[in-house]
Design a protein around this motif. Structure first.
Motif, PDB file in Angstrom:
ATOM      1  N   GLY A  28       0.793  -1.214   0.000  1.00 34.18           N
ATOM      2  CA  GLY A  28       0.000   0.000   0.000  1.00 34.18           C
ATOM      3  C   GLY A  28       0.829   1.269   0.000  1.00 34.18           C
ATOM      4  N   PHE A  29       0.120   2.372  -0.225  1.00 35.00           N
ATOM      5  CA  PHE A  29       0.716   3.703  -0.171  1.00 35.00           C
ATOM      6  C   PHE A  29       0.464   4.298   1.208  1.00 35.00           C
ATOM      7  N   MET A  30       1.438   5.022   1.727  1.00 39.24           N
ATOM      8  CA  MET A  30       1.278   5.709   3.003  1.00 39.24           C
ATOM      9  C   MET A  30       1.845   7.116   2.920  1.00 39.24           C
ATOM     10  N   ARG A  31       1.083   8.065   3.415  1.00 39.32           N
ATOM     11  CA  ARG A  31       1.586   9.415   3.650  1.00 39.32           C
ATOM     12  C   ARG A  31       1.925   9.540   5.130  1.00 39.32           C
ATOM     13  N   LYS A  32       3.041  10.153   5.423  1.00 41.77           N
ATOM     14  CA  LYS A  32       3.420  10.381   6.817  1.00 41.77           C
ATOM     15  C   LYS A  32       3.806  11.851   6.944  1.00 41.77           C
ATOM     16  N   ARG A  33       2.845  12.640   7.401  1.00 40.87           N
ATOM     17  CA  ARG A  33       3.020  14.099   7.372  1.00 40.87           C
ATOM     18  C   ARG A  33       3.666  14.656   8.636  1.00 40.87           C
ATOM     19  N   THR A  34       3.573  13.922   9.746  1.00 36.72           N
ATOM     20  CA  THR A  34       4.006  14.481  11.027  1.00 36.72           C
ATOM     21  C   THR A  34       5.009  13.569  11.722  1.00 36.72           C
ATOM     22  N   ALA A  35       5.694  14.111  12.726  1.00 35.42           N
ATOM     23  CA  ALA A  35       6.689  13.353  13.475  1.00 35.42           C
ATOM     24  C   ALA A  35       6.066  12.166  14.196  1.00 35.42           C
ATOM     25  N   GLU A  36       4.763  12.252  14.500  1.00 39.08           N
ATOM     26  CA  GLU A  36       4.088  11.162  15.188  1.00 39.08           C
ATOM     27  C   GLU A  36       4.031   9.889  14.338  1.00 39.08           C
TER      28      GLU A  36
END
Length: 286
Positions: A28-36
């Motif tokens: 799958g695709f994942m976006r990870k926008r934040t440090a969390e």
């Protein structure tokens, strides 16, 4: 498919059988926008391979080694290995991952199809070149029946092999390419009488310089390498059911005695005993 179309988390988890670590098939695709979205002291029981499409961060190995991560890198999560992935929280991180079970990882590794020397590998693969293939696997996996999962596992393996095939090799001895070509030439000969001077001539080298360079790069003489390749062919031919005489003549030996003598020297047993021992081993397998 452009990156703007990628959802926050567009993933699917399937499993072949009941054991998740053994039979997982996920991508799958994942976006990870934040440090969390970083993961610290993380461990999984299966293998996962991530291609970074956008963004950057750091990989922290179990031994404390810190490796930068950036778009185009192949990031590996090895089974049962503690690690951390720290995401640069600038909102740009996008990844595509493929996860397969521990036995699949072991199998591909045993064949040398996965580059496992580093957790983070630099690739020559432009991320955009494979996004459509990623999306195709993801969509197929979402719609798959249980019966079709093994076939999609094959597609997932093909993608993993393709990604690992694009890993950049570290700078090497410039002579290695010459000897690699020599190995191809020698391996292509199925005749014990192949003349090593022919290989040297094709490479525009004098034989003595060729012999010394070959041994420096490979650790063995070209003649010994040639004999080893012939014995590999001999074993496959014998195990396919061909007679010792047929194998001997096919490889250019004048008689069975000469072939048997060489085979015994190389393998530690005569060809007939080798075949019988392999047959016994096969009957013992469950």
């Amino acid at each position: 498919m452009n990156y703007e179309e990628i959802k926050e988390n567009d993933v699917v988890y399937r499993c072949i059988g009941d054991n998740f670590d053994q039979g997982i098939l996920s991508c799958g695709f994942m976006r990870k926008r934040t440090a969390e979205r970083s993961q610290y002291d993380f461990k999984i029981g299966y293998y996962s391979c991530v291609l970074i499409l956008q963004g950057s961060g750091r990989y922290l190995s179990e031994d404390g080694t810190v490796t930068p991560m950036q778009a185009g890198d192949l990031v590996q999560r090895f089974p049962e290995r503690l690690h951390s992935t720290e995401i640069e929280p600038d909102g740009t991180w996008i990844e595509f991952y493929i996860s397969v079970g521990h036995p699949v990882y072991d199998y591909l590794t045993s064949l040398g199809l996965l580059r496992t020397d580093k957790e983070v590998q630099v690739t020559t693969q432009h991320p955009g070149d494979v996004v459509q293939d990623f999306a195709g696997l993801l969509n197929s996996l979402k719609e798959a029946t249980e019966a079709s999962l093994p076939y999609l596992l094959m597609r997932a393996q093909e993608l993993l092999i393709r990604l690992h095939g694009s890993v950049q090799s570290p700078p090497s001895d410039p002579h290695e390419a010459i000897i690699a070509k020599a190995c191809q030439l020698i391996s292509g000969s199925n005749d014990i009488h192949f003349e090593m001077k022919e290989a040297a001539a094709v490479l525009n080298m004098g034989y003595e310089n060729f012999r010394k360079l070959f041994k420096r790069i490979t650790g063995i003489s070209p003649q010994r390498y040639h004999t080893g390749q012939l014995m590999k062919q001999a074993k496959m031919m014998l195990l396919s059911g061909l007679t010792i005489k047929h194998v001997a003549l096919s490889l250019g030996y004048g008689d069975i005695y000469s072939f048997t003598k060489q085979f015994t020297k190389s393998e530690g047993m005569p060809p007939g005993r080798y075949v019988r021992s392999r047959q016994r081993d096969n009957t013992k397998r469950p």
